[in-house]
Scaffold this active site. Structure first.
Site, short mmCIF file in Angstrom:
data_model
loop_
_atom_site.label_atom_id
_atom_site.label_comp_id
_atom_site.label_asym_id
_atom_site.label_seq_id
_atom_site.Cartn_x
_atom_site.Cartn_y
_atom_site.Cartn_z
N ASN A 7 0.87 -1.17 0.00
CA ASN A 7 0.00 0.00 0.00
C ASN A 7 0.91 1.23 0.00
OD1 ASN A 7 -1.81 2.02 0.52
ND2 ASN A 7 -2.73 1.05 2.31
N ARG A 95 -2.66 -2.10 -3.41
CA ARG A 95 -3.89 -1.36 -3.17
C ARG A 95 -3.86 -0.13 -4.09
NH1 ARG A 95 -5.27 2.95 1.40
NH2 ARG A 95 -7.45 3.18 0.88
N HIS A 184 -13.04 2.57 0.45
CA HIS A 184 -12.97 1.54 1.50
C HIS A 184 -13.61 0.23 1.04
CE1 HIS A 184 -13.29 5.13 4.50
NE2 HIS A 184 -12.03 4.86 4.25
N ARG A 245 -12.14 15.33 7.81
CA ARG A 245 -13.00 15.65 6.67
C ARG A 245 -14.44 15.91 7.13
NH1 ARG A 245 -11.77 10.49 3.30
NH2 ARG A 245 -9.86 10.11 4.42
N GLU A 388 -7.94 -5.37 5.70
CA GLU A 388 -7.87 -5.06 4.27
C GLU A 388 -6.71 -5.79 3.59
OE1 GLU A 388 -8.47 -0.92 5.66
OE2 GLU A 388 -9.22 -0.61 3.64
#
Ligand code: AMP
Length: 407
Positions: A7, A95, A184, A245, A388
């Protein structure tokens, strides 16, 4: 078979080496602050022999290429290594954040795939270029391995058009691809599979609401095992309140900040991405600090928790309606979802009349996998830790057995 999951961020590389199909982790690691004066590498070995070794290096890592070479060297290092040769890595799973409408599943990386990832960069300007660097560097170092891309957006490509279209002039969709993509996806997919097995339903029959609450946060409505709606959109900005955010706001706020208050577009982008969410409401982007302050009576922190959990509750209602069928389970996952009992409790408070009834005692769990609803709850509530990296390794391994990999 050894599968390396990578990643790559703009200044970091995270990696995890698996033995598949068992899913055993051999080692994990992270290089941070690539390109800065002081880089940090953390490498951890998990031999299945119970020996656990942690190795930390603090020195500059000039670029991603140098970083990846160091990772390859550590994998075969006499003291910290877990392989005899880097050539033992047969598959590298990357990823990739944005796959647009092109990639609805895990894909072997070719020149055309790389060109497309680059072409999609305007949709994920911070992520796709970094992911591409990771791919190109890994291709040069793990020359014997197949390189495979797993897209964050892919799981949500099943969302129907009425849910993914914005009501703006159609040409922005047809000519420019402006629509809901969602993110996600790897986490929502992993949770969906795990939950189906926990509630004893075939994957293509399970109806869920999955709630991923990490630093970034999103929910997904899952019908018959497929994503039919999600809270993130064209970008990772809308929906739930996140660490920094904003989540949903009236788009008119942007014009007001610009026209009435004189903020430039770039300032506003920064405000909504980096200065909002928990940070904007409580001056702290970490939920641990906010919940501790709220427990001590801090009004600002209490308000932040109220806004954060009200937004989740509102989407639970929306997704119960969107699924149009009985729900099997509601799942909390990721850093906040797995660890914070108070956030879970506030998010579902007052929903018993909809069949969502939390057991206060069972909810006192941190980090483990557990059903936390009462016996009378029509809908199960679960905490399921996400993974993940394992999902990427599985995807990459499964792809090997069904596509044009012929060894
Ligand atoms: P993730 O992005 O999934 O790694 O989640 C990171 C977030 O999880 C952090 O920003 C923390 O706010 C949150 N977190 C981790 N542990 C706890 C905890 N015990 N209570 C509340 N939030 C937590």
């Amino acid at each position: 078979m050894k599968v390396l999951v990578i990643n790559t961020g703009s200044s970091s590389i995270k990696y995890q080496l698996f033995t598949m199909p068992a899913g055993d982790v051999l080692c994990t690691g992270l290089i941070e602050r690539i390109g800065e004066k002081a880089g940090v590498l953390t490498h951890k070995i998990y031999p299945c022999s119970n020996k656990e070794v942690k190795h930390i290096e603090e020195k500059a890592v000039r670029n991603h290429s140098v970083g990846m070479e160091r990772i390859a060297a550590l994998l075969i290092d006499a003291k910290f290594g877990v392989l005899a040769s880097a050539n033992e890595v047969e598959l590298v799973g990357h990823r990739v954040v944005h796959g647009g409408e092109t990639f609805s599943s895990t894909t072997e990386i070719t020149k055309r795939v790389k060109d497309k990832i680059k072409e999609l960069s305007p949709l994920a300007p911070l992520h796709n270029p970094a992911n591409l660097i990771g791919i190109e560097v890994a291709e040069q170092i793990f020359t014997k391995a197949k390189q495979v891309a797993v897209f964050d957006t892919a799981f949500h490509q099943s969302i129907p058009e009425e849910a993914y279209r914005y009501a703006i002039p159609s040409k922005f969709y047809t000519e420019n691809g402006v629509r809901v993509y969602g993110f996600h996806g790897t986490s929502h997919r992993y949770i969906t599979k795990r939950a189906a097995s926990l509630v004893n339903k075939p994957l293509d029959k399970v109806n869920l609401i999955t709630i991923h609450l990490g630093n970034g946060a999103s929910m997904a409505a899952i019908k018959n095992g497929k994503s039919i709606d999600t809270t993130l959109g064209l970008t990772p900005l809308p929906g739930l309140v996140m660490g920094t955010r904003s989540g949903d706001i009236d788009p008119g706020v942007i014009f007001y900040l610009n026209e009435a208050l004189g903020y430039e577009l770039n300032d506003i982008k920064n405000i909504l991405n980096k200065e909002s969410g928990l940070k904007g409401l409580a001056n702290d982007n970490d939920m641990r600090g906010v919940t501790e302050r709220a427990a001590k009576g801090d009004k600002e922190a209490q308000l932040a928790l109220a806004v954060y959990t009200y937004r989740i509750k509102k989407y639970i209602g929306a997704y119960l309606a969107a699924i149009e069928a009985p729900l099997d389970a509601l799942i909390f996952t990721a850093g906040v979802g797995e660890n914070s009992a108070i956030i879970r409790a506030k998010s579902v408070a007052g929903l018993a009349h909809l069949g969502i009834d939390l057991d206060i005692e069972l909810n006192k769990v941190r980090g483990g996998e557990r059903k936390i609803s009462t016996k009378n709850s029509a809908i199960d509530i679960w905490v399921i830790p996400t993974n993940e990296e394992l999902e990427i390794a599985r995807q990459v391994y499964e792809l090997k057995s069904i596509t044009r990999y012929v060894s």
